[in-house]
Design a protein around this motif. Structure first.
Motif, mmCIF file in Angstrom:
data_model
loop_
_atom_site.group_PDB
_atom_site.id
_atom_site.type_symbol
_atom_site.label_atom_id
_atom_site.label_comp_id
_atom_site.label_asym_id
_atom_site.label_seq_id
_atom_site.Cartn_x
_atom_site.Cartn_y
_atom_site.Cartn_z
ATOM 1 N N ILE A 103 0.842 -1.197 0.000
ATOM 2 C CA ILE A 103 0.000 0.000 0.000
ATOM 3 C C ILE A 103 0.877 1.247 0.000
ATOM 4 O O ILE A 103 1.728 1.419 0.877
ATOM 5 C CB ILE A 103 -0.920 0.028 1.237
ATOM 6 N N GLY A 104 0.675 2.108 -0.978
ATOM 7 C CA GLY A 104 1.391 3.382 -1.025
ATOM 8 C C GLY A 104 0.506 4.474 -0.458
ATOM 9 O O GLY A 104 -0.684 4.555 -0.784
ATOM 10 N N THR B 137 1.615 -7.086 5.248
ATOM 11 C CA THR B 137 1.097 -5.786 4.813
ATOM 12 C C THR B 137 2.252 -4.780 4.817
ATOM 13 O O THR B 137 2.836 -4.511 5.858
ATOM 14 C CB THR B 137 -0.017 -5.280 5.740
ATOM 15 N N ILE B 138 2.584 -4.267 3.650
ATOM 16 C CA ILE B 138 3.688 -3.319 3.516
ATOM 17 C C ILE B 138 3.118 -1.946 3.193
ATOM 18 O O ILE B 138 2.380 -1.786 2.219
ATOM 19 C CB ILE B 138 4.663 -3.729 2.390
ATOM 20 N N ILE B 139 3.430 -0.972 4.020
ATOM 21 C CA ILE B 139 2.972 0.401 3.798
ATOM 22 C C ILE B 139 4.177 1.268 3.438
ATOM 23 O O ILE B 139 5.172 1.294 4.163
ATOM 24 C CB ILE B 139 2.279 0.973 5.054
ATOM 25 N N ILE B 140 4.078 1.966 2.314
ATOM 26 C CA ILE B 140 5.161 2.846 1.879
ATOM 27 C C ILE B 140 4.673 4.285 1.947
ATOM 28 O O ILE B 140 3.702 4.660 1.285
ATOM 29 C CB ILE B 140 5.615 2.515 0.451
ATOM 30 N N GLU B 141 5.343 5.070 2.757
ATOM 31 C CA GLU B 141 4.982 6.485 2.913
ATOM 32 C C GLU B 141 5.954 7.344 2.119
ATOM 33 O O GLU B 141 7.175 7.197 2.244
ATOM 34 C CB GLU B 141 5.043 6.889 4.390
ATOM 35 N N PHE C 219 -1.947 -0.904 -4.117
ATOM 36 C CA PHE C 219 -3.031 0.053 -3.863
ATOM 37 C C PHE C 219 -2.410 1.396 -3.515
ATOM 38 O O PHE C 219 -1.493 1.475 -2.692
ATOM 39 C CB PHE C 219 -3.902 -0.428 -2.708
ATOM 40 N N PHE C 220 -2.906 2.464 -4.139
ATOM 41 C CA PHE C 220 -2.326 3.796 -3.952
ATOM 42 C C PHE C 220 -3.345 4.716 -3.293
ATOM 43 O O PHE C 220 -4.415 4.984 -3.855
ATOM 44 C CB PHE C 220 -1.904 4.357 -5.308
ATOM 45 N N LEU C 221 -3.029 5.162 -2.086
ATOM 46 C CA LEU C 221 -3.952 5.975 -1.290
ATOM 47 C C LEU C 221 -3.461 7.414 -1.195
ATOM 48 O O LEU C 221 -2.310 7.675 -0.825
ATOM 49 C CB LEU C 221 -4.072 5.379 0.116
ATOM 50 N N ASP D 208 -6.094 5.222 -6.092
ATOM 51 C CA ASP D 208 -7.168 4.228 -6.064
ATOM 52 C C ASP D 208 -8.231 4.616 -5.046
ATOM 53 O O ASP D 208 -9.354 4.117 -5.088
ATOM 54 C CB ASP D 208 -6.605 2.846 -5.718
ATOM 55 N N ALA D 209 -7.854 5.500 -4.124
ATOM 56 C CA ALA D 209 -8.806 6.033 -3.144
ATOM 57 C C ALA D 209 -8.273 7.348 -2.613
ATOM 58 O O ALA D 209 -7.062 7.548 -2.500
ATOM 59 C CB ALA D 209 -9.013 5.049 -1.997
ATOM 60 N N ILE D 210 -9.209 8.243 -2.308
ATOM 61 C CA ILE D 210 -8.850 9.522 -1.685
ATOM 62 C C ILE D 210 -9.518 9.573 -0.325
ATOM 63 O O ILE D 210 -10.727 9.355 -0.204
ATOM 64 C CB ILE D 210 -9.317 10.717 -2.540
#
Length: 362
Positions: free
Chosen positions: A91-92, A183-187, A204-206, A229-231
């Motif tokens: 997840i970005g 679950t990998i989160i990239i900030e 997935f790009f948030l 993909d979501a705001i």
């Protein structure tokens, strides 16, 4: 005249007792020996597969190293971990500075660990263009998440990479997956060109936004909106709830201006509060719906394959650049050409051509 008394400064240190020895000399010696010890690639791989965080951290440091001597060892570790990777959701998360990315990620990460997930946060800190240093303060901003046994936070300096994406983030993802993080989160540092690089390594790009910052209309600009993909409008609490709902409506309208995505997914908008945790579960539900859709229509696997090809080409570019600048003959010639360019004795383009011709002749 009366004699002047000599005055001593009040700022002086009185002799006191020696502090007690908290750590024995033997323990200190063992720690020093451990730090000096360089584990083999096999030891690092075994440690990673066993879920050893120390081994994971040391392997990531090795991968991030620009020392050419570390490259072969880093590649051995990565190749050994490949068969144990690709079992996570990536997840970005991006947004302008001040939008509350770190606070959101902590609340989101804590929610995921409560569901039994193992979460790795790869936070990229901007490097100074002057001192080349980074604060690497994400661990201090995520006080609760950093103490969670099912979470791992790795701040990395952005270095000189475009927009602030850490040079080796892609390889770090592989190591974290092999270590058991699902679950990998990239900030990212902030909204800019770095989003292109992040988008090329996540599923997935948030995009995080805040209401009342005067940027609602900026959502109509293409760039970042097309990748999202979501705001999620963050900080939807207190007196800001009404503004957040209005911003959600505006962004939702803007999303309809863009063509349909190849994934078949229709981007969504939502509000949340990282402070009160309102809306956090709904964000994860949205991601789960996205994963279900993209895995059913095979887009998920197709995108992963395309990303691997992209990063192969990027790695070639990076290695060519690294090899060029580490070439001793090029370094000597570059010192001379730099002076010639600075003194207007030759153009930057002619100097670059000279260096490249020298490099390719060898």
């Amino acid at each position: 005249m009366p004699n002047k008394k000599s005055h001593s400064s009040a700022l002086h240190e009185k002799a006191g007792i020696s502090p007690p020895e908290i750590i024995s000399a033997a323990v200190v010696k063992n720690i020093q020996q451990f730090r000096k010890t360089q584990p083999s690639s096999t030891e690092l791989v075994n440690g990673i597969l066993e879920g050893n965080i120390t081994a994971l951290s040391r392997a990531i440091t090795l991968v991030e190293s620009t020392n050419p001597d570390h490259l072969a060892k880093a590649n051995e570790v990565i190749n050994a971990c490949l068969s144990h990777a690709n079992k996570s959701v990536r997840i970005g998360i991006t947004g302008v500075p001040g939008v509350g990315k770190s606070t959101f990620i902590e609340a989101f990460g804590k929610y995921l660990t409560s569901l039994g997930k193992k979460v790795a946060v790869l936070a990229v800190d901007p490097s100074s263009t002057i001192s080349h240093g980074s604060i690497l303060g994400d661990k201090t901003r995520m006080e609760e998440l950093v103490k969670d046994p099912n979470a791992y936070i790795r701040p990395s300096a952005s270095g000189e990479t475009l927009g602030g994406v850490a040079r080796k983030t892609r390889e770090t993802i592989t190591l974290c997956e092999a270590c058991g993080f699902d679950t990998i989160i990239i900030e990212t540092v902030g909204v800019g060109q770095s989003e292109t690089a992040v988008h090329s390594m996540v599923d997935f790009f948030l995009l995080l936004k805040i209401a009342g910052a005067g940027d609602e209309l900026q959502g109509i600009k293409r760039g970042i909106m097309e990748m999202a993909d979501a705001i999620v409008i963050n900080k939807a609490d207190g007196d800001n709830i009404k503004k957040a709902k209005l911003a959600k409506t505006e962004f939702n309208r803007a999303l309809h201006l863009f063509p349909a995505k190849k994934s078949g997914w229709i981007p969504t908008t939502a509000t949340c509060s990282a402070v009160t945790h309102e809306g956090i579960p709904e964000v994860w539900e949205t991601i789960e719906k996205f994963l279900k859709l993209t895995k059913s229509n095979s887009y998920f696997d197709t995108k992963r394959a395309e990303q691997n090809e992209y990063w192969m080409l990027e790695t070639i570019n990076e290695q060519l650049k690294l090899n060029f600048f580490n070439n001793p003959d090029i370094q000597k010639l570059m010192d001379l050409t730099k002076k010639a360019v600075q003194n207007d004795e030759t153009s930057p383009f002619a100097a670059a051509q000279l260096l490249l011709e020298k490099y390719f002749k060898e």
